[in-house]
Design an enzyme around this catalytic site. Structure first.
Site, PDB file in Angstrom:
ATOM      1  N   ARG A   1       0.727  -1.383   0.131  1.00 53.06           N
ATOM      2  CA  ARG A   1       0.012  -0.010  -0.375  1.00 53.06           C
ATOM      3  C   ARG A   1       0.720   1.546   0.098  1.00 53.06           C
ATOM      4  NH1 ARG A   1      -1.860   0.671   4.130  1.00 53.06           N
ATOM      5  NH2 ARG A   1      -1.741  -1.081   5.548  1.00 53.06           N
TER       6      ARG A   1
ATOM      7  N   TYR B   1      -1.098  -3.552  -6.920  1.00 56.77           N
ATOM      8  CA  TYR B   1      -1.266  -4.475  -5.300  1.00 56.77           C
ATOM      9  C   TYR B   1      -1.727  -4.005  -4.541  1.00 56.77           C
ATOM     10  CZ  TYR B   1       2.339  -6.740  -2.523  1.00 56.77           C
ATOM     11  OH  TYR B   1       2.309  -8.236  -1.694  1.00 56.77           O
ATOM     12  N   GLY B   2      -2.196  -5.382  -4.078  1.00 58.38           N
ATOM     13  CA  GLY B   2      -3.599  -5.392  -3.145  1.00 58.38           C
ATOM     14  C   GLY B   2      -3.414  -4.363  -2.365  1.00 58.38           C
ATOM     15  N   GLY B   3      -4.014  -3.750  -1.530  1.00 63.40           N
ATOM     16  CA  GLY B   3      -5.448  -2.788  -1.141  1.00 63.40           C
ATOM     17  C   GLY B   3      -5.212  -1.751  -1.969  1.00 63.40           C
TER      18      GLY B   3
ATOM     19  N   LYS C   1      -9.860  -2.111   2.142  1.00 63.62           N
ATOM     20  CA  LYS C   1      -9.351  -1.440   2.319  1.00 63.62           C
ATOM     21  C   LYS C   1      -9.605  -0.186   1.876  1.00 63.62           C
ATOM     22  CE  LYS C   1      -6.741  -3.448   5.357  1.00 63.62           C
ATOM     23  NZ  LYS C   1      -6.107  -4.465   4.970  1.00 63.62           N
TER      24      LYS C   1
ATOM     25  N   HIS D   1     -10.546  -2.548  11.395  1.00 62.19           N
ATOM     26  CA  HIS D   1      -9.254  -3.929  10.721  1.00 62.19           C
ATOM     27  C   HIS D   1      -8.814  -4.461  11.827  1.00 62.19           C
ATOM     28  CE1 HIS D   1      -5.085  -3.758   9.360  1.00 62.19           C
ATOM     29  NE2 HIS D   1      -5.744  -4.925   8.524  1.00 62.19           N
TER      30      HIS D   1
ATOM     31  N   SER E   1      -1.434  -3.405  10.105  1.00 62.97           N
ATOM     32  CA  SER E   1      -0.958  -4.541   9.079  1.00 62.97           C
ATOM     33  C   SER E   1       0.536  -5.670   9.519  1.00 62.97           C
ATOM     34  CB  SER E   1      -0.524  -4.141   7.740  1.00 62.97           C
ATOM     35  OG  SER E   1      -1.507  -2.862   7.443  1.00 62.97           O
TER      36      SER E   1
ATOM     37  N   CYS F   1       0.700  -7.550  11.968  1.00 64.05           N
ATOM     38  CA  CYS F   1       0.826  -7.911  12.510  1.00 64.05           C
ATOM     39  C   CYS F   1       0.397  -8.843  13.457  1.00 64.05           C
ATOM     40  CB  CYS F   1       0.359  -6.429  14.168  1.00 64.05           C
ATOM     41  SG  CYS F   1       1.688  -5.439  13.295  1.00 64.05           S
TER      42      CYS F   1
ATOM     43  N   ASN G   1      -2.594 -14.839  11.185  1.00 64.63           N
ATOM     44  CA  ASN G   1      -2.497 -15.986  12.780  1.00 64.63           C
ATOM     45  C   ASN G   1      -2.836 -16.354  13.917  1.00 64.63           C
ATOM     46  OD1 ASN G   1       0.722 -17.227  11.549  1.00 64.63           O
ATOM     47  ND2 ASN G   1       0.487 -15.189  10.975  1.00 64.63           N
TER      48      ASN G   1
ATOM     49  N   ASP H   1      -9.341  -9.904   8.570  1.00 60.89           N
ATOM     50  CA  ASP H   1      -8.793  -8.910   8.781  1.00 60.89           C
ATOM     51  C   ASP H   1      -9.927  -7.757   8.730  1.00 60.89           C
ATOM     52  OD1 ASP H   1      -6.566  -7.383   7.441  1.00 60.89           O
ATOM     53  OD2 ASP H   1      -7.543  -7.173   5.889  1.00 60.89           O
TER      54      ASP H   1
ATOM     55  N   ASN I   1       6.449  -8.359   2.353  1.00 57.54           N
ATOM     56  CA  ASN I   1       5.224  -7.843   2.033  1.00 57.54           C
ATOM     57  C   ASN I   1       4.200  -8.839   0.900  1.00 57.54           C
ATOM     58  OD1 ASN I   1       2.269  -7.248   2.867  1.00 57.54           O
ATOM     59  ND2 ASN I   1       2.408  -5.400   0.920  1.00 57.54           N
TER      60      ASN I   1
ATOM     61  N   ARG J   1       2.606 -12.185  -0.872  1.00 62.26           N
ATOM     62  CA  ARG J   1       1.312 -12.789  -0.489  1.00 62.26           C
ATOM     63  C   ARG J   1       0.718 -13.587  -0.556  1.00 62.26           C
ATOM     64  NH1 ARG J   1      -1.451  -8.926   3.697  1.00 62.26           N
ATOM     65  NH2 ARG J   1       0.509  -7.265   4.347  1.00 62.26           N
TER      66      ARG J   1
ATOM     67  N   ASN K   1      -0.377 -17.824  22.247  1.00 58.40           N
ATOM     68  CA  ASN K   1      -1.114 -17.377  22.756  1.00 58.40           C
ATOM     69  C   ASN K   1      -2.752 -17.774  23.446  1.00 58.40           C
ATOM     70  OD1 ASN K   1       0.266 -15.455  21.475  1.00 58.40           O
ATOM     71  ND2 ASN K   1       0.081 -14.816  19.680  1.00 58.40           N
TER      72      ASN K   1
HETATM   73  P1  GTP Z   1      -2.689  -7.929   6.759  1.00 55.80           P
HETATM   74  O1  GTP Z   1      -2.773  -8.760   6.238  1.00 55.80           O
HETATM   75  O2  GTP Z   1      -1.047  -6.831   7.053  1.00 55.80           O
HETATM   76  O3  GTP Z   1      -3.541  -7.268   7.673  1.00 55.80           O
HETATM   77  O4  GTP Z   1      -0.907  -8.543   8.762  1.00 55.80           O
HETATM   78  P2  GTP Z   1      -1.920  -9.539   9.682  1.00 55.80           P
HETATM   79  O5  GTP Z   1      -2.212  -8.670  10.993  1.00 55.80           O
HETATM   80  O6  GTP Z   1      -3.101 -10.215   9.745  1.00 55.80           O
HETATM   81  O7  GTP Z   1      -0.510  -9.678  10.260  1.00 55.80           O
HETATM   82  P3  GTP Z   1       0.037 -11.609   9.772  1.00 55.80           P
HETATM   83  O8  GTP Z   1      -0.355 -12.728  10.678  1.00 55.80           O
HETATM   84  O9  GTP Z   1       0.046 -11.746   8.592  1.00 55.80           O
HETATM   85  O10 GTP Z   1       1.897 -11.753  10.645  1.00 55.80           O
HETATM   86  C1  GTP Z   1       2.842 -11.333  10.254  1.00 55.80           C
HETATM   87  C2  GTP Z   1       3.930 -11.576   9.888  1.00 55.80           C
HETATM   88  O11 GTP Z   1       3.887 -11.675  12.367  1.00 55.80           O
HETATM   89  C3  GTP Z   1       4.357 -12.769  10.035  1.00 55.80           C
HETATM   90  O12 GTP Z   1       5.260 -13.283   9.701  1.00 55.80           O
HETATM   91  C4  GTP Z   1       3.846 -13.703  11.167  1.00 55.80           C
HETATM   92  O13 GTP Z   1       4.862 -14.518  10.792  1.00 55.80           O
HETATM   93  C5  GTP Z   1       4.660 -12.848  12.590  1.00 55.80           C
HETATM   94  N1  GTP Z   1       3.670 -12.625  13.359  1.00 55.80           N
HETATM   95  C6  GTP Z   1       2.086 -13.500  13.699  1.00 55.80           C
HETATM   96  N2  GTP Z   1       1.834 -13.577  14.637  1.00 55.80           N
HETATM   97  C7  GTP Z   1       2.940 -14.031  15.784  1.00 55.80           C
HETATM   98  C8  GTP Z   1       3.072 -13.984  17.285  1.00 55.80           C
HETATM   99  O14 GTP Z   1       2.320 -14.209  17.979  1.00 55.80           O
HETATM  100  N3  GTP Z   1       4.218 -13.649  18.044  1.00 55.80           N
HETATM  101  C9  GTP Z   1       5.705 -13.423  16.541  1.00 55.80           C
HETATM  102  N4  GTP Z   1       7.182 -13.021  17.096  1.00 55.80           N
HETATM  103  N5  GTP Z   1       5.041 -12.545  15.219  1.00 55.80           N
HETATM  104  C10 GTP Z   1       4.033 -13.447  14.867  1.00 55.80           C
HETATM  105  C1  SPV Z   2      -2.520  -4.938   5.152  1.00 58.99           C
HETATM  106  O1  SPV Z   2      -1.405  -4.047   4.409  1.00 58.99           O
HETATM  107  O2  SPV Z   2      -3.405  -4.522   6.210  1.00 58.99           O
HETATM  108  C2  SPV Z   2      -3.225  -6.115   4.086  1.00 58.99           C
HETATM  109  C3  SPV Z   2      -2.962  -5.552   2.729  1.00 58.99           C
HETATM  110  O3  SPV Z   2      -4.305  -6.547   4.969  1.00 58.99           O
HETATM  111  S1  SPV Z   2      -3.526  -5.140   1.732  1.00 58.99           S
HETATM  112  O4  SPV Z   2      -4.274  -5.216   1.039  1.00 58.99           O
HETATM  113  O5  SPV Z   2      -2.248  -4.279   1.246  1.00 58.99           O
HETATM  114  O6  SPV Z   2      -3.628  -3.843   2.256  1.00 58.99           O
HETATM  115 MN    MN Z   3      -4.955  -5.625   6.920  1.00 63.02          MN
END
Ligand code: GTP
Ligand code: SPV
Ligand code: MN
Length: 623
Positions: free
Chosen positions: A77, A220-222, A229, A249, A271, A273, A277, A296, A402, A404, A534
C-alpha cells in the site's frame, strides 16, 4: 472500441451509462463484464501465463496455483498517495491526506484519459459480505488488470449474483481502477504494468451520497483490490459513522474451551502484526480450539435480537502475509493456500513450487527470487537464501517481506461454521495490539468501555513492510489499527466508538483487552513465544469474561496475577512471564505522554471521556 455483447447483461441503465462513460474516456480495446465463474478465472489466468506474466505452479504440488511477480516499485500500500476527499478538510482529519473532491476529480479524470488504451476494461460487480445479507454492501470495480479480477474473485463474492442485485436496483459503490499504463499500438506489454509513484492515487470520496473510489497507478493489494481496504474500511467506516455501525481492521475468531463453551473474539492489530495468525491459530493448550470467521476486516452492528454487538467478515478470502507462515506457526494458513491460490512476490523453486523465509522448510538449493533473479540456499543457514551460486555471502530476502497469498476462505481447515452467518457472530471480547518491543505488557483488560476505547485509541506499532514507507521499524501511533484506513476524522471516530457503547447494555458489551506478543529482551529476542501459545492469553481472556480470572488492579488496567497465565508445557519461564506482566511505571508515564501528544493535532475534537481516562491513568501512575 469493440464493445462486447455482454454489456447487455447490465440492465440497470444507470450502471450501464456509467460504464459507457468511463469506457469512452479510458478508451479500452474491449469491455468484459465479469460473471465470476471458474471458467472465466481459468481463462484469464491462462492468458496471463501465455503472455509470460504469471507462472503456473506444479499441478501436483500446488493444484490451480499461480505465482505473480509485481514490479519492484509496486509491492505494498502507498499511504503517502492515499487520499480522503470530502468537501470539508476537517472531516478528513489530520491523519488523512486530503484534497478537495472537485480538484482531485479533475486531476484523476485527466489521468484516466486514454489510460486503458490497448487493454481490456473488466467490469467487476461484487458483494462485500454474503450475497443478499442485510449487512452486506455492493460495489462495481472497473479495472484494466486481470490480476485484480482474479484476486477480487477470491477476495469477494464477485460476478452474476452481485450484478443481479444491482440490476434490480440495489445501491452500489462505484470504483475506478487502472494500472495507469496505456499501450500504444504495437507496443509490447510488461509483466506488471503500473505508473510511477508520483502518478499513483488511491482516492476515497466520502461525502454522503457521493461515495466512490478512484484508484490509479498501482496493481497491488489494498491499492487495487478496491473491495478490501478502500471500500470495506475507508468508505465503510464513513458510512458506518452515519448509519450507526462499525467497520474495523479486525480478525474474527471462535474460541472453544475444553468445557465446550464458545466465545467470539475480534482483534485489531496493524498490518502484518498477527491477525491472520491469531485467526487460524492452533492452540498449544490442550482442549482449546480456534476457528476462523475472518482474518482482516470486521463489520460490527448492534443486534436487535441478542442485544449484543455482532460481527461479520465482509471478505471471501485471505490476502495473507507469506513470510513467517509455516507448518509450525500457522499450518491452517498453509493448508488454505495448498490449492487455488495466487502467490505474489514469493520464491519459485525448480520443481514449480513456492518458498519463503520462515516457511519452516529448508531453502531450496536453487530458486528464483521475487525480483526474478537466481537465488541459492545459504551454506551458513539452511533456511536463508543468498545471491551467490556457491551459497556464500549476505542473506537476501528472496521473498519480499510483504509477499502474499490470495486464498479462498472456505479452504481454511478451521473455517467456523458461522463464518457466513448473515446475522454475524456475537462478540464477547475485543483485543487491541501491535508490535511493541518495550513497556506494553502481555495482556491488560479495560475497566469499562470508555477505558477500552482509550486503549484502542492509544494503540501503536512498529511500521511493517505492508506499506511503502521510510518509517519501517519505527513505532507510530496506530489507533485501533485504523490509522491508514479511517475514512474520516479520527477524533470523531473515537467519539463513534464511545457512542457504540451506548447502543448496547453495559453487561452485554464485549470486554476489551490490550495484548502484546512482540516484547523483546536486551538481545532483541522475542520474550513471548507467540503463535499457538497465544492461546494461553486467550484462556485468561475467557476467564476474565466469566469473572473467574485471577486479576490484579493496576494503574493501567486489570492484569493477570503473576501465576494466572497457564504456562503448562510452555517454554516461557515464570520469571519472564512476571516481567511481561509488570507495569513499567516510568515507561508508562512516557507512553501516556506520547498518547497525549499524539492527540494535540486533533485540537478540542478528542472526546472528553478519553481526555478524562488519560488524566485518570496519569494520576494513578503518579501515585
Ligand atoms: P495484514 O494482512 O497485513 O493485515 O497482516 P496480519 O495482521 O494478518 O499479520 P499476519 O498474521 O500475517 O502476521 C504477520 C507477521 O507477523 C508474520 O510474519 C508472522 O509470522 C508474524 N507473527 C504473527 N503472530 C505472531 C506472534 O504471535 N509472535 C511473533 N513473534 N510473530 C508473529
Ligand atoms: C494490510 O496492509 O493491512 C493488508 C494488506 O491487509 S493490503 O490488502 O495491501 O492492505
Ligand atoms: Mn490488513
Amino acid at each position: 472500441m469493440s464493445c462486447c455483447c455482454c454489456l447487455d447483461k447490465i440492465t440497470n441503465p444507470e450502471l450501464k451509462a456509467w460504464v459507457k462513460e468511463f469506457a469512452d474516456h479510458a478508451t479500452p480495446d474491449k469491455i468484459v463484464v465479469c460473471n465470476g465463474s471458474q471458467e472465466e478465472y481459468d481463462a484469464l489466468a491462462a492468458a496471463e501465463v501465455a503472455r509470460g506474466a504469471w507462472i503456473k505452479l506444479n499441478e501436483e504440488k500446488r493444484p490451480g496455483c499461480y505465482l505473480v511477480r509485481s514490479h519492484e516499485s509496486d509491492v505494498a500500500r502507498v499511504e503517502g498517495r492515499t487520499y480522503i476527499c470530502c468537501k470539508n478538510k476537517d472531516d478528513a482529519g489530520p491523519t488523512n491526506n486530503w484534497m478537495d473532491p472537485t480538484e482531485m476529480k479533475k486531476i484523476m479524470w485527466e489521468l484516466y484519459k486514454g489510460c486503458m488504451k490497448g487493454r481490456t476494461l473488466y467490469v467487476i460487480p461484487y458483494s462485500m459480505g454474503p450475497i443478499g445479507s442485510p449487512l452486506s454492501k455492493l460495489g462495481v470495480e472497473l479495472t484494466d488488470s486481470a490480476y485484480v479480477v482474479c484476486n477480487m474473485r477470491i477476495m469477494t463474492r464477485m460476478g452474476d449474483a452481485a450484478l443481479d442485485l444491482i440490476n434490480k436496483g440495489a445501491e452500489y459503490v462505484k470504483c475506478y481502477h487502472s494500472v495507469g499504463a496505456p499501450l500504444e499500438p504495437g507496443q509490447e506489454d510488461v509483466a506488471w504494468p503500473c505508473a510511477p509513484m508520483e502518478k499513483k492515487y488511491i482516492t476515497q470520496f466520502t461525502d454522503p451520497g457521493e461515495e466512490a473510489i478512484w484508484s490509479f497507478g498501482s496493481g497491488y493489494g489494498g491499492n487495487a483490490l478496491l473491495g478490501k481496504k478502500c471500500f470495506a474500511l475507508r468508505i465503510a467506516s464513513a458510512l458506518a459513522k452515519k448509519e450507526g455501525w462499525m467497520a474495523e481492521h479486525m480478525l474474527i475468531l471462535k474460541l472453544t474451551s475444553p468445557e465446550n463453551k464458545s466465545y467470539f473474539v475480534t482483534a485489531a492489530f496493524p498490518s502484518a502484526c498477527g491477525k491472520t495468525n491469531l485467526a487460524m491459530m492452533l492452540p498449544t493448550l490442550p482442549g482449546w480450539k480456534v476457528e476462523t470467521c475472518g482474518d482482516d476486516i470486521a463489520w460490527i452492528h448492534a443486534d436487535k435480537n441478542t442485544g449484543k454487538l455482532h460481527a461479520i467478515n465482509p471478505e471471501n478470502g485471505f490476502f495473507g502475509v507469506a513470510p513467517g507462515t509455516s507448518k509450525v506457526s500457522n499450518p491452517n494458513a498453509l493448508e488454505a493456500c495448498r490449492a487455488n491460490t495466487i502467490f505474489t512476490n514469493v520464491v519459485l523453486t525448480d520443481d514449480g513450487d513456492i518458498w519463503w523465509e520462515d516457511m519452516g522448510v529448508p531453502a531450496p538449493a536453487h530458486g528464483i527470487d521475487w525480483k526474478g533473479n537466481d537465488c541459492y540456499a545459504s551454506k551458513e543457514k539452511p533456511n536463508k537464501m543468498v545471491a551467490n551460486a556457491d551459497g556464500t555471502g549476505e542473506f537476501i530476502k528472496a521473498a519480499h517481506p510483504n509477499s502474499r497469498f490470495t486464498a479462498p476462505a472456505e479452504q481454511c481447515p478451521v473455517i467456523a461454521k458461522e463464518w457466513e452467518d448473515p446475522a454475524g457472530v456475537p462478540v464477547d471480547a475485543i483485543l487491541f495490539g501491535g508490535r511493541r518491543p518495550s513497556t506494553i505488557p502481555l495482556v491488560n483488560m479495560a475497566t469499562d468501555w470508555a477505558h477500552g476505547v482509550y486503549m484502542g485509541s492509544a494503540a501503536g506499532s512498529e511500521v511493517t513492510a505492508a506499506v511503502i514507507s521510510d518509517q519501517i521499524g519505527q513505532v507510530r501511533r496506530d489507533p485501533m489499527a485504523m490509522l491508514p484506513f479511517c475514512g474520516y476524522n479520527m477524533a470523531d471516530y473515537f467519539g463513534h466508538w464511545l457512542a457504540m457503547g451506548e447502543k448496547v447494555a453495559a453487561d452485554k458489551l464485549p470486554k476489551v483487552f490490550f495484548v502484546n506478543w512482540f516484547r523483546k529482551d536486551a538481545d532483541g529476542n522475542f520474550m513471548w513465544p507467540g503463535f499457538g501459545d497465544n492461546s494461553r492469553v486467550l484462556k485468561w481472556v475467557c476467564e476474565a469474561i466469566e469473572g473467574k480470572a485471577s486479576t490484579k488492579v493496576t494503574p493501567i488496567g486489570i492484569m493477570p496475577t503473576d501465576d494466572a497465565i497457564d504456562l503448562a508445557g510452555c517454554e516461557t519461564t515464570p520469571e519472564t512471564l512476571k516481567e511481561l506482566l509488570t507495569v513499567d511505571v516510568e515507561g508508562w508515564k512516557k507512553e501516556v505522554a506520547g498518547v497525549k501528544e499524539s492527540w494535540e493535532k486533533f485540537g478540542d475534537r478528542i472526546p472528553a471521556a478519553l481526555t478524562a481516562k488519560l488524566a485518570e491513568i496519569t494520576e494513578a501512575l503518579n501515585k
